[in-house]
Design a protein around this motif. Sequence first.
Motif, PDB file in Angstrom:
ATOM      1  N   GLY A 161       0.868  -1.367   0.109  1.00 51.14           N
ATOM      2  CA  GLY A 161       0.152   0.073   0.062  1.00 51.14           C
ATOM      3  C   GLY A 161       0.977   1.366   0.037  1.00 51.14           C
ATOM      4  O   GLY A 161       2.078   1.153   0.370  1.00 51.14           O
ATOM      5  N   ILE A 162       0.300   2.405  -0.351  1.00 53.22           N
ATOM      6  CA  ILE A 162       0.703   3.784  -0.273  1.00 53.22           C
ATOM      7  C   ILE A 162       0.270   4.551   0.739  1.00 53.22           C
ATOM      8  O   ILE A 162      -1.118   4.569   0.600  1.00 53.22           O
ATOM      9  N   LYS A 163       0.612   5.140   1.718  1.00 51.48           N
ATOM     10  CA  LYS A 163       0.125   5.435   2.789  1.00 51.48           C
ATOM     11  C   LYS A 163       0.597   6.986   3.043  1.00 51.48           C
ATOM     12  O   LYS A 163       1.903   7.387   2.826  1.00 51.48           O
ATOM     13  N   SER A 164      -0.043   8.096   3.410  1.00 51.79           N
ATOM     14  CA  SER A 164       0.251   9.284   3.442  1.00 51.79           C
ATOM     15  C   SER A 164       0.961   9.414   4.940  1.00 51.79           C
ATOM     16  O   SER A 164       0.583   8.970   6.070  1.00 51.79           O
ATOM     17  N   ILE A 165       2.042  10.243   4.976  1.00 58.09           N
ATOM     18  CA  ILE A 165       2.564  10.643   6.241  1.00 58.09           C
ATOM     19  C   ILE A 165       2.205  11.941   6.984  1.00 58.09           C
ATOM     20  O   ILE A 165       1.836  12.300   7.980  1.00 58.09           O
ATOM     21  N   THR A 166       2.106  12.842   6.194  1.00 56.80           N
ATOM     22  CA  THR A 166       1.230  14.237   6.367  1.00 56.80           C
ATOM     23  C   THR A 166      -0.001  14.248   5.848  1.00 56.80           C
ATOM     24  O   THR A 166      -0.269  13.617   4.944  1.00 56.80           O
ATOM     25  N   GLY A 167      -0.884  15.329   6.354  1.00 58.66           N
ATOM     26  CA  GLY A 167      -2.113  15.624   5.818  1.00 58.66           C
ATOM     27  C   GLY A 167      -1.955  16.505   4.663  1.00 58.66           C
ATOM     28  O   GLY A 167      -1.071  17.171   4.293  1.00 58.66           O
ATOM     29  N   GLY A 168      -3.187  16.731   3.990  1.00 63.93           N
ATOM     30  CA  GLY A 168      -3.230  17.572   2.644  1.00 63.93           C
ATOM     31  C   GLY A 168      -4.566  17.670   2.256  1.00 63.93           C
ATOM     32  O   GLY A 168      -5.467  16.894   2.687  1.00 63.93           O
ATOM     33  N   ARG A 169      -4.799  18.084   1.158  1.00 66.66           N
ATOM     34  CA  ARG A 169      -6.080  18.187   0.581  1.00 66.66           C
ATOM     35  C   ARG A 169      -5.766  17.769  -1.086  1.00 66.66           C
ATOM     36  O   ARG A 169      -4.933  18.318  -1.497  1.00 66.66           O
ATOM     37  N   LEU A 170      -6.773  16.953  -1.503  1.00 65.63           N
ATOM     38  CA  LEU A 170      -6.596  16.372  -2.626  1.00 65.63           C
ATOM     39  C   LEU A 170      -7.803  16.645  -3.337  1.00 65.63           C
ATOM     40  O   LEU A 170      -9.231  16.508  -3.226  1.00 65.63           O
ATOM     41  N   ILE A 204      -4.535   5.247   4.098  1.00 67.44           N
ATOM     42  CA  ILE A 204      -3.874   4.529   2.917  1.00 67.44           C
ATOM     43  C   ILE A 204      -4.736   5.019   1.699  1.00 67.44           C
ATOM     44  O   ILE A 204      -5.857   5.127   1.927  1.00 67.44           O
ATOM     45  N   ILE A 205      -3.807   5.324   0.853  1.00 74.03           N
ATOM     46  CA  ILE A 205      -4.546   6.058  -0.389  1.00 74.03           C
ATOM     47  C   ILE A 205      -4.859   4.857  -1.714  1.00 74.03           C
ATOM     48  O   ILE A 205      -5.752   4.877  -2.071  1.00 74.03           O
ATOM     49  N   LYS A 218       4.560   7.010   1.905  1.00 77.04           N
ATOM     50  CA  LYS A 218       5.558   5.723   2.144  1.00 77.04           C
ATOM     51  C   LYS A 218       4.719   4.731   1.851  1.00 77.04           C
ATOM     52  O   LYS A 218       3.465   4.517   1.531  1.00 77.04           O
ATOM     53  N   ILE A 219       5.795   3.470   1.682  1.00 78.20           N
ATOM     54  CA  ILE A 219       5.308   1.939   1.325  1.00 78.20           C
ATOM     55  C   ILE A 219       4.906   1.227   2.676  1.00 78.20           C
ATOM     56  O   ILE A 219       5.697   1.372   3.413  1.00 78.20           O
ATOM     57  N   ILE A 220       3.950   0.623   2.619  1.00 73.98           N
ATOM     58  CA  ILE A 220       3.650  -0.372   3.836  1.00 73.98           C
ATOM     59  C   ILE A 220       3.183  -1.674   3.016  1.00 73.98           C
ATOM     60  O   ILE A 220       2.844  -1.820   1.961  1.00 73.98           O
ATOM     61  N   ASN A 221       3.396  -2.834   4.019  1.00 76.16           N
ATOM     62  CA  ASN A 221       3.182  -4.094   3.338  1.00 76.16           C
ATOM     63  C   ASN A 221       2.601  -4.995   4.634  1.00 76.16           C
ATOM     64  O   ASN A 221       2.637  -4.395   5.635  1.00 76.16           O
ATOM     65  N   ILE A 222       2.225  -6.250   4.074  1.00 74.89           N
ATOM     66  CA  ILE A 222       1.563  -6.899   5.375  1.00 74.89           C
ATOM     67  C   ILE A 222       2.687  -7.443   6.284  1.00 74.89           C
ATOM     68  O   ILE A 222       3.872  -7.753   6.020  1.00 74.89           O
TER      69      ILE A 222
END
Length: 135
Positions: free
Chosen positions: A28-37, A103-104, A131-135
């Motif tokens: 997965g691709i996970k956000s580290i900081t907040g923001g507006r999309l 998670i995005i 950042k990258i996350i995995n199981i």
Amino acid sequence: MIMDRKLHNNHKDILNYKCHILKYGSFGIKSITGGRLTELKLNILLRLLNKNLKFMSRKSNSIKFWNLVFMNSTLTSLSKESRMGKGKGAVYTKFCYIKPGQIIFEFSGISLYQIKLIHNFLRNKCPFRVKIINI
């Protein structure tokens, strides 16, 4: 007929822990900081991501990915020459708040090398850190 609601400040700083674990894929691709999309930025990201995944999956198995971001707010505007009053203005786009740790995208059927390439690509395109996350 579906109407877009004009909401006032509905962003909550409370973290939702259901969005922080993998549900569908192995990476997965996970956000580290907040923001507006915004809706336009998300559509561009999805189009470019599809293009990269098609190029990567030519030589290997099919790669699946899931988009876990949904537009939940609207942006409105009035003209600059308008006087005070007269309502909130017309809706001109949709957007969503990305909270830290959300998670995005999720991926399955992909190698670690390929997910690192996707991470480097998304790191330059997203308006927040990922950042990258995995199981």
